[in-house]
Design a protein around this motif. Structure first.
Motif, PDB file in Angstrom:
ATOM      1  N   LEU A   1      28.765   9.983 -34.240  1.00  0.00           N
ATOM      2  CA  LEU A   1      30.175   9.527 -34.322  1.00  0.00           C
ATOM      3  C   LEU A   1      29.991   8.363 -33.005  1.00  0.00           C
ATOM      4  CD1 LEU A   1      29.900  13.033 -34.463  1.00  0.00           C
ATOM      5  CD2 LEU A   1      32.547  12.368 -35.375  1.00  0.00           C
ATOM      6  N   VAL A   2      30.520   7.393 -33.278  1.00  0.00           N
ATOM      7  CA  VAL A   2      30.654   6.283 -32.122  1.00  0.00           C
ATOM      8  C   VAL A   2      31.784   5.616 -31.910  1.00  0.00           C
ATOM      9  CG1 VAL A   2      29.356   4.047 -31.297  1.00  0.00           C
ATOM     10  CG2 VAL A   2      28.209   5.812 -32.665  1.00  0.00           C
ATOM     11  N   GLY A   3      32.289   5.417 -30.758  1.00  0.00           N
ATOM     12  CA  GLY A   3      33.508   4.530 -30.605  1.00  0.00           C
ATOM     13  C   GLY A   3      33.515   4.087 -29.044  1.00  0.00           C
ATOM     14  N   GLY A   4      34.763   3.927 -28.639  1.00  0.00           N
ATOM     15  CA  GLY A   4      34.854   3.291 -27.221  1.00  0.00           C
ATOM     16  C   GLY A   4      35.927   4.122 -26.419  1.00  0.00           C
TER      17      GLY A   4
ATOM     18  N   ASN B   1      32.771   3.541 -22.193  1.00  0.00           N
ATOM     19  CA  ASN B   1      33.649   2.397 -21.901  1.00  0.00           C
ATOM     20  C   ASN B   1      33.124   1.155 -21.836  1.00  0.00           C
ATOM     21  OD1 ASN B   1      32.060   2.318 -19.324  1.00  0.00           O
ATOM     22  ND2 ASN B   1      33.305   3.627 -18.277  1.00  0.00           N
ATOM     23  N   SER B   2      33.594   0.137 -21.235  1.00  0.00           N
ATOM     24  CA  SER B   2      33.185  -1.131 -21.298  1.00  0.00           C
ATOM     25  C   SER B   2      32.049  -1.333 -20.165  1.00  0.00           C
ATOM     26  CB  SER B   2      34.096  -2.095 -21.140  1.00  0.00           C
ATOM     27  OG  SER B   2      34.758  -2.041 -19.774  1.00  0.00           O
TER      28      SER B   2
ATOM     29  N   CYS C   1      37.637   3.612 -22.272  1.00  0.00           N
ATOM     30  CA  CYS C   1      38.329   2.899 -21.216  1.00  0.00           C
ATOM     31  C   CYS C   1      37.902   1.338 -21.499  1.00  0.00           C
ATOM     32  CB  CYS C   1      38.278   3.083 -19.816  1.00  0.00           C
ATOM     33  SG  CYS C   1      39.006   4.886 -19.554  1.00  0.00           S
ATOM     34  N   ARG C   2      38.920   0.423 -21.728  1.00  0.00           N
ATOM     35  CA  ARG C   2      38.823  -1.181 -21.683  1.00  0.00           C
ATOM     36  C   ARG C   2      38.083  -1.584 -22.895  1.00  0.00           C
ATOM     37  NH1 ARG C   2      41.631  -3.339 -17.664  1.00  0.00           N
ATOM     38  NH2 ARG C   2      40.130  -5.048 -17.175  1.00  0.00           N
ATOM     39  N   THR C   3      37.612  -0.625 -23.933  1.00  0.00           N
ATOM     40  CA  THR C   3      37.340  -1.270 -25.222  1.00  0.00           C
ATOM     41  C   THR C   3      38.737  -1.404 -26.059  1.00  0.00           C
ATOM     42  OG1 THR C   3      37.052   1.027 -26.243  1.00  0.00           O
ATOM     43  CG2 THR C   3      35.080  -0.158 -25.133  1.00  0.00           C
ATOM     44  N   THR C   4      38.437  -2.383 -26.911  1.00  0.00           N
ATOM     45  CA  THR C   4      39.807  -2.499 -27.677  1.00  0.00           C
ATOM     46  C   THR C   4      39.491  -2.361 -29.370  1.00  0.00           C
ATOM     47  OG1 THR C   4      38.977  -4.947 -28.266  1.00  0.00           O
ATOM     48  CG2 THR C   4      40.100  -4.370 -26.007  1.00  0.00           C
ATOM     49  N   PRO C   5      40.691  -2.745 -30.234  1.00  0.00           N
ATOM     50  CA  PRO C   5      40.614  -2.931 -31.673  1.00  0.00           C
ATOM     51  C   PRO C   5      39.409  -3.741 -31.906  1.00  0.00           C
ATOM     52  CG  PRO C   5      42.703  -2.459 -30.923  1.00  0.00           C
ATOM     53  CD  PRO C   5      42.161  -2.697 -29.542  1.00  0.00           C
ATOM     54  N   ASN C   6      39.405  -4.889 -31.379  1.00  0.00           N
ATOM     55  CA  ASN C   6      38.062  -5.628 -31.498  1.00  0.00           C
ATOM     56  C   ASN C   6      36.544  -4.910 -31.392  1.00  0.00           C
ATOM     57  OD1 ASN C   6      39.782  -7.841 -32.232  1.00  0.00           O
ATOM     58  ND2 ASN C   6      39.750  -8.585 -30.123  1.00  0.00           N
ATOM     59  N   THR C   7      36.602  -4.299 -30.424  1.00  0.00           N
ATOM     60  CA  THR C   7      35.421  -3.407 -30.158  1.00  0.00           C
ATOM     61  C   THR C   7      35.328  -2.593 -31.244  1.00  0.00           C
ATOM     62  OG1 THR C   7      36.134  -3.484 -27.656  1.00  0.00           O
ATOM     63  CG2 THR C   7      34.006  -2.305 -28.592  1.00  0.00           C
ATOM     64  N   ILE C   8      36.265  -1.943 -31.718  1.00  0.00           N
ATOM     65  CA  ILE C   8      36.045  -0.754 -32.976  1.00  0.00           C
ATOM     66  C   ILE C   8      35.805  -1.613 -34.082  1.00  0.00           C
ATOM     67  CG2 ILE C   8      37.369   1.162 -34.089  1.00  0.00           C
ATOM     68  CD1 ILE C   8      36.394   1.479 -30.729  1.00  0.00           C
ATOM     69  N   ARG C   9      36.505  -2.594 -34.328  1.00  0.00           N
ATOM     70  CA  ARG C   9      36.265  -3.197 -35.654  1.00  0.00           C
ATOM     71  C   ARG C   9      34.688  -3.706 -35.898  1.00  0.00           C
ATOM     72  NH1 ARG C   9      39.855  -6.453 -35.102  1.00  0.00           N
ATOM     73  NH2 ARG C   9      41.448  -5.640 -36.314  1.00  0.00           N
ATOM     74  N   ALA C  10      34.138  -4.113 -34.607  1.00  0.00           N
ATOM     75  CA  ALA C  10      32.750  -4.657 -34.577  1.00  0.00           C
ATOM     76  C   ALA C  10      31.809  -3.345 -34.747  1.00  0.00           C
ATOM     77  CB  ALA C  10      32.455  -5.087 -33.141  1.00  0.00           C
ATOM     78  N   ILE C  11      32.282  -2.063 -34.083  1.00  0.00           N
ATOM     79  CA  ILE C  11      31.526  -0.905 -34.280  1.00  0.00           C
ATOM     80  C   ILE C  11      31.461  -0.483 -35.939  1.00  0.00           C
ATOM     81  CG2 ILE C  11      31.270   1.456 -33.850  1.00  0.00           C
ATOM     82  CD1 ILE C  11      32.391   0.982 -31.080  1.00  0.00           C
TER      83      ILE C  11
ATOM     84  N   GLY D   1      39.844   2.398 -26.304  1.00  0.00           N
ATOM     85  CA  GLY D   1      40.790   2.725 -25.088  1.00  0.00           C
ATOM     86  C   GLY D   1      42.095   2.592 -25.465  1.00  0.00           C
ATOM     87  N   PHE D   2      43.026   3.578 -24.787  1.00  0.00           N
ATOM     88  CA  PHE D   2      44.395   3.535 -25.241  1.00  0.00           C
ATOM     89  C   PHE D   2      45.211   2.915 -24.233  1.00  0.00           C
ATOM     90  CE2 PHE D   2      47.957   5.497 -27.155  1.00  0.00           C
ATOM     91  CZ  PHE D   2      47.656   5.542 -28.382  1.00  0.00           C
ATOM     92  N   ALA D   3      44.881   3.209 -22.820  1.00  0.00           N
ATOM     93  CA  ALA D   3      45.995   2.597 -21.934  1.00  0.00           C
ATOM     94  C   ALA D   3      46.018   1.133 -21.964  1.00  0.00           C
ATOM     95  CB  ALA D   3      45.558   3.142 -20.491  1.00  0.00           C
TER      96      ALA D   3
END
Length: 343
Positions: free
Chosen positions: A318-321, A281-282, A323-333, A32-34
């Motif tokens: 290809l997997v990511g996040g 999203n989350s 809205c409302r996902t964060t760098p912590n989410t991406i690090r965990a992925i 999520g960017f915003a």
């Protein structure tokens, strides 16, 4: 792979498959960017949403890209989701200024990639001492194109209900210049995302052909029931539009609650041979009237990440996040996918 190498490869229909091979079979999309811009101090209470920062806080845009790269993202999306010529002009900017903001969104992402590459070259390992992921595998910059509903900023990208006056030609004309600009901006791929209905998907693929766009694309839909896209159109029919277009290299789902993703992957897999991408999203509910996310309606990173293996087993690569996902989410992925990589 540097910018020039990425651009040279982007004209090839095998861009995503080649990229996935270099990444070990699976790749991580950013999050999520915003939310992250706001965490860095940006005020996004504006119809332009995150695109506002292209002229108010470009340094924050670059910082968020770097946060995601250092969390393990292999693909970063430009902050152009809600960036339209029409939207910028409504704020008083000229056509030339509006077009420059759109191109600048990709330039900033490419600058962040260059900074990341420099940091990776200076590092002797794939992880720095402060937990940042500094890998030497390729990074793609995807130029984000939001739907017409995103420009309206009234939540209609979550319904796909544009009214009878909006037809195929209107949507093509609305998106045409922005797509041309982003195709020539230096991005590796165009990300048509949060596509809410079959009509807009058709508009996007026809634009690619009509304008002879050389930059390949992906097509990503959103769903609120785990069966159809948000307009009620058949997901299978929508995904088949992407399958039939040579310029579309991957098809998938974004900005959709995690609980629906598995069934949606299986549905898409029935109609496409192309790589499947998912960046949900989350799971939180968005209130389109109040323009805010309803608290305590989503899931935690701890609940999100165990789903990743299941999604990949079902066919996602290809997997990511979103809205409302964060760098912590991406690090965990990133960490969850590490065991699946073949390199």
């Amino acid at each position: 792979m540097g910018t020039s190498d990425a651009n040279a490869t982007s004209s090839s229909s095998s861009l995503i498959k080649d990229f996935l091979r270099k990444c070990g079979g699976v790749a991580v999309i950013d999050g999520g960017f915003a939310t992250e811009l706001e965490r860095h101090g940006a005020d996004l209470n504006d119809p332009l949403w995150s695109a506002k920062c292209l002229f108010t806080d470009p340094h924050l845009v670059r910082a968020v890209h770097l946060d995601y790269l250092e969390a393990g993202a292999d693909i970063i999306l430009s902050s152009s989701y809600q960036a339209t010529i029409q939207g910028f002009k409504a704020k008083g900017y000229s056509t030339e200024e509006s077009e420059s903001f759109i191109k600048r969104s990709v330039e900033i992402a490419c600058e962040a990639r260059d900074v990341y590459y420099s940091r990776c070259c200076e590092s002797s390992s794939d992880h720095s001492t402060d937990g940042k992921v500094l890998k030497k595998s390729p990074i793609l910059v995807a130029a984000s194109v939001g739907s017409y509903g995103a420009y309206l900023a009234d939540g209609s990208e979550y319904s796909g209900e544009y009214g009878d006056a909006i037809d195929l030609n209107f949507l093509k004309d609305f998106h045409r210049r922005r797509v041309q600009l982003l195709a020539d901006s230096g991005a590796d791929i165009i990300a048509f995302e949060t596509v809410p209905n079959k009509l807009e998907a058709q508009a996007f693929v026809e634009l690619l052909k009509e304008e002879d766009i050389k930059t390949p694309a992906w097509l990503s839909f959103n769903s609120k029931d785990g069966i159809n896209v948000v307009s009620g159109d058949s997901l299978s029919e929508c995904a088949a539009i992407g399958e039939s277009c040579e310029e579309v290299l991957a098809v998938g789902i974004n900005c959709t609650p995690p609980r629906f993703i598995l069934d949606l992957i299986l549905s898409i897999k029935q109609v496409t041979t192309k790589p499947i991408l998912v960046y949900p999203n989350s799971g939180e509910t968005y209130d389109g009237i109040r323009k805010e996310w309803v608290s305590n309606t989503g899931i935690t990173d701890e609940d999100f990440v165990p789903c990743v293996d299941k999604w990949c087993e079902a066919g996602a690569s290809l997997v990511g996040g979103c809205c409302r996902t964060t760098p912590n989410t991406i690090r965990a992925i990133h960490n969850a996918l590490s065991g699946r990589r073949t390199v």
